[in-house]
Design a protein around this motif. Sequence first.
Motif, PDB file in Angstrom:
ATOM      1  N   VAL A   1       0.835  -1.198   0.000  1.00 23.37           N
ATOM      2  CA  VAL A   1       0.000   0.000   0.000  1.00 23.37           C
ATOM      3  C   VAL A   1       0.871   1.250   0.000  1.00 23.37           C
ATOM      4  O   VAL A   1       0.592   2.223  -0.726  1.00 23.37           O
ATOM      5  N   ALA A   2       1.927   1.230   0.800  1.00 20.66           N
ATOM      6  CA  ALA A   2       2.851   2.368   0.822  1.00 20.66           C
ATOM      7  C   ALA A   2       3.508   2.566  -0.545  1.00 20.66           C
ATOM      8  O   ALA A   2       3.701   3.705  -0.998  1.00 20.66           O
TER       9      ALA A   2
ATOM     10  N   ALA B   1       3.295   5.838  -2.897  1.00 19.33           N
ATOM     11  CA  ALA B   1       4.518   6.500  -3.349  1.00 19.33           C
ATOM     12  C   ALA B   1       4.590   6.602  -4.870  1.00 19.33           C
ATOM     13  O   ALA B   1       5.219   7.519  -5.411  1.00 19.33           O
ATOM     14  N   SER B   2       3.934   5.664  -5.567  1.00 16.93           N
ATOM     15  CA  SER B   2       3.949   5.686  -7.026  1.00 16.93           C
ATOM     16  C   SER B   2       2.963   6.690  -7.606  1.00 16.93           C
ATOM     17  O   SER B   2       2.921   6.885  -8.826  1.00 16.93           O
TER      18      SER B   2
ATOM     19  N   ALA C   1     -10.807   5.672   4.720  1.00 19.20           N
ATOM     20  CA  ALA C   1     -10.317   5.777   6.093  1.00 19.20           C
ATOM     21  C   ALA C   1      -9.389   4.621   6.444  1.00 19.20           C
ATOM     22  O   ALA C   1      -8.386   4.806   7.151  1.00 19.20           O
ATOM     23  N   ARG C   2      -9.689   3.410   5.924  1.00 19.12           N
ATOM     24  CA  ARG C   2      -8.839   2.251   6.205  1.00 19.12           C
ATOM     25  C   ARG C   2      -7.477   2.417   5.546  1.00 19.12           C
ATOM     26  O   ARG C   2      -6.444   2.105   6.151  1.00 19.12           O
ATOM     27  N   VAL C   3      -7.458   2.928   4.322  1.00 19.75           N
ATOM     28  CA  VAL C   3      -6.177   3.167   3.648  1.00 19.75           C
ATOM     29  C   VAL C   3      -5.365   4.198   4.413  1.00 19.75           C
ATOM     30  O   VAL C   3      -4.152   4.033   4.625  1.00 19.75           O
TER      31      VAL C   3
ATOM     32  N   ALA D   1      -0.761   5.537   7.819  1.00 21.94           N
ATOM     33  CA  ALA D   1      -0.280   6.177   9.044  1.00 21.94           C
ATOM     34  C   ALA D   1       0.596   5.251   9.866  1.00 21.94           C
ATOM     35  O   ALA D   1       1.427   5.704  10.658  1.00 21.94           O
ATOM     36  N   HIS D   2       0.431   3.940   9.669  1.00 22.59           N
ATOM     37  CA  HIS D   2       1.201   2.963  10.450  1.00 22.59           C
ATOM     38  C   HIS D   2       2.287   2.280   9.622  1.00 22.59           C
ATOM     39  O   HIS D   2       2.911   1.330  10.094  1.00 22.59           O
ATOM     40  N   THR D   3       2.507   2.733   8.401  1.00 23.35           N
ATOM     41  CA  THR D   3       3.545   2.130   7.564  1.00 23.35           C
ATOM     42  C   THR D   3       4.905   2.268   8.240  1.00 23.35           C
ATOM     43  O   THR D   3       5.267   3.337   8.721  1.00 23.35           O
TER      44      THR D   3
END
Length: 240
Positions: free
Chosen positions: A82-83, A87-88, A104-106, A111-113
Amino acid sequence: MGTEGVRTDRLSILLEQFDKATDMARARLSGLGDEEYLWEPVPGCWSIRRRGEAVTPRAFGPGEWVLDQGDPDIPAGEYAEVARQAASGMSVEKIAEDWSVSVARVEEVLAHTGEPEPDDTPLTTIAWRLNHLHYEFAGGWEWAFGERRQDPKQMVDFTPSAALALERFWETVDRWRTAVAGVTEEQLDTVGFSQYPYGSDPDEPFVGVLAGANLEFVHHMAEIALLRDLWRVRPTWSGR
């Protein structure tokens, strides 16, 4: 060693990579039997199952056998992916659509990456990995070269027969390879040449879609190869 006659254009490089990967995969899958194909190395694996015996809430397929799929969420083991998508340049909204979760889930995942998380990605059987690839390549062809109409998840009639599954799979892969070989330079650069409905294809130039398809094939075949190794050395006597 000279390079005379060696093509180095983008399409040739992608095709050569795909050809080498498929050659290795065909050899690696030789002799696959039904029991090994459906073998669950641990309880709770995702696999293919008869429709009335499905254990996941969103298992899908057009026939008697369906492919396991769980509730929409992003497994902790996929947070890095997901990160990477963010970033892409993929928007949060597009990532949410890709994973079938809320925006919101994404945002919560992003936020926790980087924080340590337990890997809750489900383990899978060879049957699951092979058929996951199968419907993706079937749908990839439909939404780039076909009528762009059929739902990829309804295009493959899953089967418990390893031999039949492989026969159908390689037919689909060969059709994809033949179509890709005819792509023009202009089409490689066309954003949205593929309208595949699950993922970011509509927002990417087709050359990126092809590179992603190669990567998908390679990494799933590597997982299948590991499962074959584990099957070969599994304990076969009682009490272990």
